[in-house]
Design an enzyme around this catalytic site. Structure first.
Site, mmCIF file in Angstrom:
data_model
loop_
_atom_site.group_PDB
_atom_site.id
_atom_site.type_symbol
_atom_site.label_atom_id
_atom_site.label_comp_id
_atom_site.label_asym_id
_atom_site.label_seq_id
_atom_site.Cartn_x
_atom_site.Cartn_y
_atom_site.Cartn_z
ATOM 1 N N HIS B 465 0.852 -1.194 0.000
ATOM 2 C CA HIS B 465 0.000 0.000 0.000
ATOM 3 C C HIS B 465 0.884 1.239 0.000
ATOM 4 C CE1 HIS B 465 -3.213 -2.575 2.296
ATOM 5 N NE2 HIS B 465 -3.039 -2.943 1.050
ATOM 6 N N GLN B 466 1.596 1.436 -1.094
ATOM 7 C CA GLN B 466 2.505 2.587 -1.155
ATOM 8 C C GLN B 466 1.722 3.897 -1.065
ATOM 9 O OE1 GLN B 466 2.462 -0.001 -3.145
ATOM 10 N NE2 GLN B 466 4.494 -0.855 -3.349
#
Lengths: 459, 528, 189
Positions: B465-466
């Site tokens: 989940h950048q």
């Protein structure tokens, strides 16, 4: 809090009682009209995809041009809100519009001529009970000479018997079925072939036709391509649910018919309809029953051992995309939600079109038992891939006859109409020449009819 | 010849680039989409998945190309911090939403005002109310199912956060495990929330109904779950032009601080240039800052590449006393959000716990073989263990920290472009939260389900989940873009996606990235 | 070749739920690593395809009575881990000599206590259950060759409730309608 509530309910009940007799009659007629309109599947043609019900706009592609279904909601300006009973009956029975113009037979008045006045007016009452939708009708895009509506009267001479039901048997127990099949359901519009002038070829009644790229199969009692191998109960079940395990599942336009129309019919009517269709005489017997082909499971051991590298393109696509739901054996799943690919009337047909169409466009059918939903692969597979896959499926699970090639897939993908005799005629002789021929032919029949038939056509 | 190659050039074809391109094409703009990776049809990925040696590697079925490397066994990311940033990302048309659990959470109003509510982190430059109608639009575009009656703050109160319309599709039903878990957790004051997600619970926008193939990750085999390629295809049908295998490496600056052109290379290193009135960077939180840094644009604040965040994950793996049967239906359905919001956030991170619903056969079989179990016992043991396998995965909110950043490495890739250098670390805020969960919450879970702990994995596991690296703010001095996703430095450069979020919350960020994108593109459309 | 090397970076990249199964597998045959090196563990000639088929049935049971699949494993071992065929040959010979033809008979016999023979049986079982042959049968991580997915034996024990991931089971919502079935068999003695 209790007291005022009671008073309110009492007051409401009294009002209801007072109004009941008058309302009941109207409501009965509306309810009957709704049922008749459902049996006639009015909504299917008079509603555009994603549009308001009965507000029209659905295009019909014909070799003569594109016709758009009109708005039949009770909006006075854009719909039929100002129509009288007589105008409504004339449209249904004679194919004549509110202003006396000839309607195009994309509207199946040739079938609706058989609808009783009582049922027709019930449909009108039902339509008039619906909320009006303001939606202007789309101009038809007919080529010359077909944009001359008057010419339809010649077409009528050729194709419009207006003798009520075209039923093949007139026994009392079949009469209801005939009425449902011919007058209301207008089955023959899709399931009979068309003649040179695009009229229903009544000499090949329910012998199989086509609609929107889909094959409308032979419904006659022929073995092979027809329904000779079906029981009446199976046929009734198909009409109710769109699904008879080991025989057939409805897709494309027939899925819509089941969803919108036949699944809502009473069991008695379904039985009458099925009984009638089962009594339709054979049309062109051919080959083994479509549902009779067995399956050959994919050799998944050999396949995985080299990651499918030596498999054909058709097998690769089948394993990767189809087997997910239809299983490697092609058996489908136990609860029947994803049907068997063998003992299946589409894979077993010699004509591959419906299999191609199902792969390209998927299947969507909401039904009384459960919804069917198969994804469309038109964006994922190219024409050659669809052809490879369909041919593989036919070889493994269905009728190995009738293979398809990429060009035919392409035609179906674009829903291009197959060249019709009239098309060829147009190309060879030019538009005017064709028109002259049609008019001449029509005139010929016109005079012949007049000389042999003394009585006017029945309503 | 036209003055520009397109009205708008969108760099990246994932969910964000796809949505931006689609919205702009729908508004009548000419759009070019540039994607570093190739286009791969779904069936090919399904096929590759089934032929994998290790089916638990979610990145493995996807292309890993020397000109467009994904997370994998290559030497692409250069790790320089104390924590290896091993989060997955893909490079192909459609992007990383090809393999996701499909979770589409909204943020809470407080998630967007962390600094002013709890004195930690940063505030968004806009409020939940500003974003609400774009959340609605994003939910419709992506096709989300959910239960509109849930309190998603985890407090078991009224429906929250406020929504002006219900979810576009009804929530999918819980399977046996989730229903049973909910009963047992509810009895102990832990509230099991139905996770909103982008699987079709009815036929939706060309997608068939989800039929529970239990393979959302790494690939939904039937295309019921949304993936970013959907909007790319829709944009193309509206006239947008997609150029795959186009590795963008440079933006040109011109007069008045405007971006004038974008340069990309083909896989063989051939360079091309395209011009447009507006440029949209939607190339993921790792590649977007890399391209900006290589081009020396948008970085007057020195914040490009900084504030990399992710959801730091850790796990409790155990068996339950009773059979719960994970493995039927979609791979994730629930969330336990008791500690998502509250005053504790000044000191402890927001949390999301989730029990995975993947079929446990592989894990159980490997475990039992490791224990030396053979037939005739093995089959019964696999059944028993698979039916009892529980994998609690905890995600926590990481605060934005400028030291966590993407820089340009001296090492070059196949095309001669610098590889990304990633520095990644955590602070006491995150560590103390994890320790509290492991010492207090996990034992409670174990007690509720009465099973045996197999393993507690306390190593930080980034969750793919950048977030961050080009954050939005109120001030050009300490943020990269404004609330409209517009670069402070270049009026025709927009940066879109989760990389603009200045807070990570504890929930999956894609829907918020999508809502911010839709809000920005609607604003932009009137400017071209 | 369905061969793939899974390196260290890959493992760290594996998503959160997935990494667990792999982490479990790391210790797959822990403790046996050195056995093969220390002892003369194999026979001189590789096990034949016939014998591997018989051995698979004897170690695993009727579910391994699939000759084409057994032959595929035989071929894959030959390519990816040929020394396993020598160890399998030794196990096969000893089981034949002892007249052991079923898993129950094998596990009750002294042969099953022999660490090397036991490890060989585990290696063979792992191949059939996981559907692949490891290059190195004491480290599942080193990559190897895929032989089966759908037919890997790990799926069968739960087939009445769950799916082989990526395949369908029934109509949408089947997962919400399994309560009676699950509770019936989980209460059975």
């Amino acid at each position: 809090m209790v007291f005022p509530m009671k008073t309110m309910i009492g007051g409401f009940a009294a009002g209801l009682l007072f109004a009941l007799p008058a309302m009941s009659q109207d409501q009965d007629q509306v309810a009957r009209g709704k049922y008749v309109a459902t049996a006639a599947d009015c909504v299917a043609c008079h509603t555009a995809p994603g549009g308001k019900p009965f507000a029209g706009g659905l295009p019909f592609k014909t070799p003569m041009g594109t016709i758009y279904a009109p708005n039949i909601t009770p909006d006075p300006a854009t719909g039929i809100g100002n129509w009288t009973d007589a105008q409504f009956l004339r449209a249904l029975h004679d194919g004549i519009g509110a202003n006396g113009e000839r309607l195009y037979p994309a509207f199946p008045y040739t079938a609706f001529a058989g609808i009783s006045d009582e049922d027709a007016l019930a449909v009108k009452a039902y339509l008039f009970s619906l909320p009006p939708s303001v939606q202007k009708n789309h101009e038809n895009e007919m080529q010359f000479p077909y944009n001359i509506r008057f010419l339809m009267s010649f077409w009528n001479i050729l194709n419009f018997k207006n003798s009520g039901s075209q039923s093949v048997a007139q026994q009392a127990d079949l009469a209801r079925g005939a009425y449902l099949a011919d007058a209301l359901g207008h089955c023959a519009e899709c399931h009979s072939p068309r003649n040179l002038t695009m009229g229903v070829d009544s000499s090949k009644y329910l012998g199989g036709g086509a609609v929107d790229g889909w094959t409308a199969f032979n419904l006659s009692s022929s073995k092979g391509e027809g329904l000779g191998g079906w029981t009446t109960a199976e046929l009734a079940q198909y009409l109710k649910t769109g699904n008879v395990a080991g025989k057939a599942q409805a897709a494309g336009p027939m899925a819509e018919v089941v969803e919108n129309s036949t699944s809502h019919l009473s069991d008695d009517d379904l039985n009458a309809l099925a009984t009638f269709i089962k009594a339709v005489p054979e049309q062109a017997a051919s080959g083994p029953d479509r549902f009779s082909f067995g399956g050959h499971p994919t050799d998944i051991t050999g396949y995985r051992a080299d990651a499918g590298q030596h498999a054909s393109e058709g097998e690769q696509l089948f394993v990767a995309a189809c087997a997910t739901c239809h299983m490697l054996s092609g058996s489908g799943v136990k609860d029947g939600a994803y049907p068997s690919l063998f003992h299946n009337s589409v894979t077993g047909a010699s004509n591959p079109d419906n299999l191609v169409m199902a792969v390209l466009h998927g299947v969507e059918r909401r039904g009384s038992i459960n919804d069917a939903s198969m994804p469309a692969f038109e964006d994922e597979f190219d024409d050659r891939q669809v052809a490879s896959l369909v041919n593989y499926v036919k070889d493994m699970f269905g009728n190995p006859q009738g293979k398809v090639d990429a060009a035919e897939v392409h035609r179906l993908r674009l829903n291009q109409l197959a060249p019709s005799p009239i098309d060829t005629l147009m190309k060879v002789g030019g538009g005017i020449a064709a028109a002259v021929v049609i008019i001449a032919l029509a005139a010929f029949f016109w005079f012949r009819r007049r000389s042999t038939s003394a009585s006017p056509q029945p309503l | 010849m036209a003055e520009y190659d397109a009205d708008v050039i969108v760099v990246g074809s994932g969910v964000i680039g796809g949505l931006a391109a689609y919205t702009l094409a729908k508004a009548g703009k000419s759009v070019i989409i540039l994607e570093a990776g190739p286009r791969v049809p779904r069936w090919k990925t399904v096929e590759r998945f089934r032929n994998l040696y290790d089916i638990s590697d979610y990145n493995a079925p996807y292309p890993d190309l020397d000109y467009a490397p994904r997370q994998g066994s290559n030497d692409y990311l250069q790790h320089t911090g104390p924590i290896r940033y091993g989060a997955g990302f893909l490079k192909l048309v459609g992007g990383t939403t090809w393999h996701w659990g499909g979770a589409t959470w909204r943020l809470l109003p407080s998630d967007m005002k962390l600094k002013s509510s709890f004195g930690v982190g940063r505030d968004f430059p806009l409020s939940y109310e500003d974003l609400e109608r774009f959340y609605i639009e994003a939910e419709k575009e992506i096709g989300v199912n959910g239960n509109s009656q849930m309190d998603e703050s985890g407090a078991n109160g009224k429906p929250f956060p406020p929504r002006s319309e219900p979810y576009p599709m009804e929530a999918q039903n819980f399977n046996y495990m989730n229903a049973k878990m909910k009963e047992m957790l509810d009895a102990n004051g832990y509230w099991t929330i139905q996770e909103p997600n982008c699987r079709a619970s009815r036929p939706y926008a060309e997608r068939p109904t989800c039929v529970g193939n239990n393979n959302c990750m790494p690939i939904c085999p039937i295309g019921s779950q949304y993936s970013g390629d959907r909007h790319v295809t829709r944009a193309e049908k509206l006239g947008a032009k997609l150029i795959p295998e186009a590795v963008v490496y440079k933006l040109d600056k011109g007069a008045g601080g405007k971006i004038t052109a974008v340069h990309y290379m083909t896989p063989t290193g051939e360079s091309h240039q395209l011009t447009a009135k507006i440029f949209v960077m939607a190339a993921h939180a790792l590649e977007t800052p890399k391209i900006l840094l290589m081009s020396e644009v948008a970085n007057s604040s020195d914040q490009v590449g900084r504030n990399l965040m992710d959801h730091l994950g850790f796990n409790l793996v155990m068996t339950s006393k009773d059979e719960l049967w994970p493995g039927s239906g979609p791979v994730q359905q629930n969330a336990i959000l008791n500690d998502r919001d509250g005053a504790h956030r000044s000191h402890f991170a927001s949390l999301k716990h989730q029990v995975g619903n993947e079929a446990a056969n592989l894990a159980a079989t490997q475990y039992l073989l490791g224990q030396g179990v053979l037939q005739p016992e093995l089959d019964d043991r696999i059944r028993s263990m698979s039916a009892r396998w529980m994998n609690f995965n905890t995600n926590l909110e990481q605060l934005p920290d400028p030291v966590n950043r993407i820089k340009l490495s001296a090492k070059k890739d196949k095309l001669g472009l610098p590889k990304p250098d990633v520095y990644y670390s955590v602070t006491d805020y995150e560590t103390r939260t994890r320790d509290k969960v492991i010492n207090e919450t996990y034992p409670t879970f174990q007690k509720i389900f009465g099973g045996e702990i197999i393993k507690i994995v306390s190593d930080w596991q980034p969750q793919d989940h950048q977030i961050g690296t080009c954050i939005m703010g109120d001030n050009a001095k300490d943020s990269v873009v404004d609330k409209d996703c517009r670069s402070w430095d270049h009026s025709n450069l927009f940066i879109m996606g989760t990389q603009t979020m200045p807070a990570s919350a504890a929930v999956n960020p894609t829907l918020t990235g999508a809502a911010l994108t839709l809000r920005a593109t609607h604003g932009m459309a009137s400017e071209v | 070749m369905a061969t793939q090397k899974v390196g260290a970076e890959d493992r760290s990249a594996i998503s959160r739920r997935a990494f667990l199964s792999v982490a479990m597998a790391a210790s797959f045959l822990a403790g046996t690593q050195n056995l093969f090196a220390q002892q003369q563990t194999g026979s001189e000639t590789p096990v034949s395809a016939d014998d591997l088929h018989a051995l698979s049935i004897a170690v695993i049971g009727k579910t391994a009575d699939d000759r084409p699949l057994s032959d595929a494993f035989h071929k894959a071992f030959g390519e990816a881990n040929p020394s396993f065929l020598l160890r399998a040959s030794a196990l096969s010979a000893q089981m034949k000599a002892a007249g052991l033809t079923t898993p129950a008979a094998f596990s009750a016999s002294p042969l099953a206590k022999d660490p090397v023979l036991h490890a060989t049986a585990i290696g063979l079982t792992a191949a059939w259950y996981l559907g692949h042959v490891a290059h190195d049968d004491h480290d599942d991580h080193g990559g190897g060759q895929v032989v089966a997915y759908e037919k890997a034996l790990m799926w069968a024990p739960t087939a009445d409730v769950t799916v082989i991931p990526s395949y369908s089971r029934g109509a949408p919502n089947y997962w919400a309608e399994q309560t009676a079935q699950i509770e019936a068999h989980s209460k059975a003695p």
